[in-house]
Design a protein around this motif. Structure first.
Motif, PDB file in Angstrom:
ATOM      1  N   THR A  45       0.858  -1.184   0.000  1.00 37.04           N
ATOM      2  CA  THR A  45       0.000   0.000   0.000  1.00 37.04           C
ATOM      3  C   THR A  45       0.896   1.237   0.000  1.00 37.04           C
ATOM      4  O   THR A  45       2.082   1.147   0.336  1.00 37.04           O
ATOM      5  CB  THR A  45      -0.907   0.048   1.243  1.00 37.04           C
ATOM      6  N   PRO A  46       0.343   2.386  -0.369  1.00 34.88           N
ATOM      7  CA  PRO A  46       1.167   3.601  -0.326  1.00 34.88           C
ATOM      8  C   PRO A  46       1.756   3.877   1.057  1.00 34.88           C
ATOM      9  O   PRO A  46       2.875   4.377   1.165  1.00 34.88           O
ATOM     10  CB  PRO A  46       0.173   4.698  -0.742  1.00 34.88           C
ATOM     11  N   SER A  47       1.031   3.525   2.101  1.00 36.46           N
ATOM     12  CA  SER A  47       1.524   3.807   3.454  1.00 36.46           C
ATOM     13  C   SER A  47       2.594   2.820   3.899  1.00 36.46           C
ATOM     14  O   SER A  47       3.428   3.144   4.764  1.00 36.46           O
ATOM     15  CB  SER A  47       0.357   3.790   4.449  1.00 36.46           C
ATOM     16  N   THR A  48       2.600   1.603   3.332  1.00 34.69           N
ATOM     17  CA  THR A  48       3.594   0.609   3.743  1.00 34.69           C
ATOM     18  C   THR A  48       4.750   0.489   2.763  1.00 34.69           C
ATOM     19  O   THR A  48       5.739  -0.184   3.056  1.00 34.69           O
ATOM     20  CB  THR A  48       2.945  -0.776   3.902  1.00 34.69           C
ATOM     21  N   PHE A  49       4.638   1.142   1.594  1.00 31.72           N
ATOM     22  CA  PHE A  49       5.678   1.021   0.579  1.00 31.72           C
ATOM     23  C   PHE A  49       6.992   1.619   1.053  1.00 31.72           C
ATOM     24  O   PHE A  49       7.037   2.761   1.541  1.00 31.72           O
ATOM     25  CB  PHE A  49       5.249   1.715  -0.714  1.00 31.72           C
ATOM     26  N   GLN A  50       8.045   0.868   0.890  1.00 25.55           N
ATOM     27  CA  GLN A  50       9.389   1.340   1.214  1.00 25.55           C
ATOM     28  C   GLN A  50      10.383   0.727   0.246  1.00 25.55           C
ATOM     29  O   GLN A  50      10.474  -0.496   0.123  1.00 25.55           O
ATOM     30  CB  GLN A  50       9.785   0.962   2.649  1.00 25.55           C
ATOM     31  N   LYS A  51      11.093   1.583  -0.478  1.00 29.59           N
ATOM     32  CA  LYS A  51      12.189   1.133  -1.309  1.00 29.59           C
ATOM     33  C   LYS A  51      13.148   2.297  -1.458  1.00 29.59           C
ATOM     34  O   LYS A  51      12.746   3.394  -1.867  1.00 29.59           O
ATOM     35  CB  LYS A  51      11.693   0.656  -2.682  1.00 29.59           C
ATOM     36  N   GLU A  52      14.375   2.056  -1.134  1.00 27.84           N
ATOM     37  CA  GLU A  52      15.365   3.135  -1.141  1.00 27.84           C
ATOM     38  C   GLU A  52      15.490   3.736  -2.538  1.00 27.84           C
ATOM     39  O   GLU A  52      15.622   3.033  -3.541  1.00 27.84           O
ATOM     40  CB  GLU A  52      16.725   2.595  -0.696  1.00 27.84           C
TER      41      GLU A  52
END
Length: 298
Positions: A45-52
């Motif tokens: 989800t947009p709130s959980t997305f994480q990618k450097e």
């Protein structure tokens, strides 16, 4: 080796059409393992997305009074943007594989849920999907300021019809067709085994009958990449080969990935290499900022 689920479906089909009576004379056992029961699909989800190095911005795009939920993923040093059209089971929240694979390339990504899917409003319909595809292209160019010469359209399965339609109606730099069908009729024929077609007639809705990637690729002279899985039982690789042969593109590439089926081609290195070759063909390298004159000799 076919999965137990596939074997079970095949067995039931034989029973349904009255074939295989001799086989029923004995006792047939199909083992169901614990791994056959579960179908985990990691969500995002947009709130959980994480990618450097990658940011995700969520949009709601108006299309004929319908709101299309879209994600724009931007990464550092991107050389262009992919406008991605998913298959008939595609949802943004289950797109982690494509998000990871496409943003590993020097590309930004614009993807969205079809109307009636996920957080997009409306109801699914073929002609509406085609209008929405063009609307997303307009949104990319006019609202996100993405130059059309830096825009690649990429469709998977059902989405290949949207990608080829968009490329035939709007300016783009290249087309990617992943696990494509030639047309709806061939697709249906490929799904049904020959012995089922002896007993069952398929009446294809009129709204679907005219959809053809063959007609599209014959008319398009754009760099074209076609990707297919050798083991694909949904859109068989023969259709990808037919499209490649019918394509009028001066620059085209067909990649058949061994031991892969209808999904997850992006896990294979051939997929990445083919995409990198396409990027090198159609997209310029990022511009390097000039060195200030006063520091050039330091």
């Amino acid at each position: 080796m076919p999965s137990p689920r596939t074997l079970l479906i095949g067995f039931l089909v034989l029973v349904a059409v009255g074939v295989g009576g001799a086989a029923l004379a004995g006792c047939t056992t199909i083992r169901i393992n614990e791994t056959d029961v579960f179908l985990p699909k990691p969500s995002i989800t947009p709130s959980t997305f994480q990618k450097e190095g990658v940011t995700l911005t969520e949009y709601y795009v108006d299309s004929d009074s319908v709101q299309l939920n879209a994600w724009h993923l931007e990464r550092q040093n991107a050389r262009g943007t992919v406008l991605f059209f998913g298959g008939n089971g595609f949802y943004l929240v289950q797109s982690r594989g494509y998000v990871e694979a496409l943003t590993d390339l020097p590309l930004d990504v614009l993807m969205f849920d079809y109307r009636g899917y996920g957080k997009s409003s409306g109801a699914p319909a073929v002609q509406a999907f085609k209008k929405d595809a063009l609307r997303m292209h307009t949104f990319a160019v006019d609202s996100l300021d993405i130059p059309s010469e830096e825009l690649i359209v990429h469709g998977h399965s059902l989405g290949t019809f949207m990608a080829s339609h968009t490329a035939s109606q709007r300016a783009v730099s290249a087309v990617v067709l992943e696990n494509p069908a030639t047309n709806v009729e061939d697709w249906i024929d490929g799904l049904a085994p020959w012995f089922v077609r002896l007993f069952v007639n398929f009446d294809v809705a009129e709204s679907l009958q005219g959809e053809s990637n063959v007609d599209a690729v014959r008319a398009l002279d754009l760099p074209l990449l076609i990707l297919a899985g050798e083991e694909d039982q949904v859109t068989r690789p023969e259709m990808a080969r037919d499209l490649f042969d019918e394509s009028a593109a001066a620059s085209k590439n067909l990649v058949i990935v061994d031991s892969m089926g209808h999904n997850h081609l992006y896990r294979d290195q051939k997929y990445r290499v083919a995409y990198e070759d396409l990027i090198d063909t159609v997209l310029a390298s990022p511009t390097t900022p000039p060195i200030p004159a006063e520091t050039a000799d330091e």
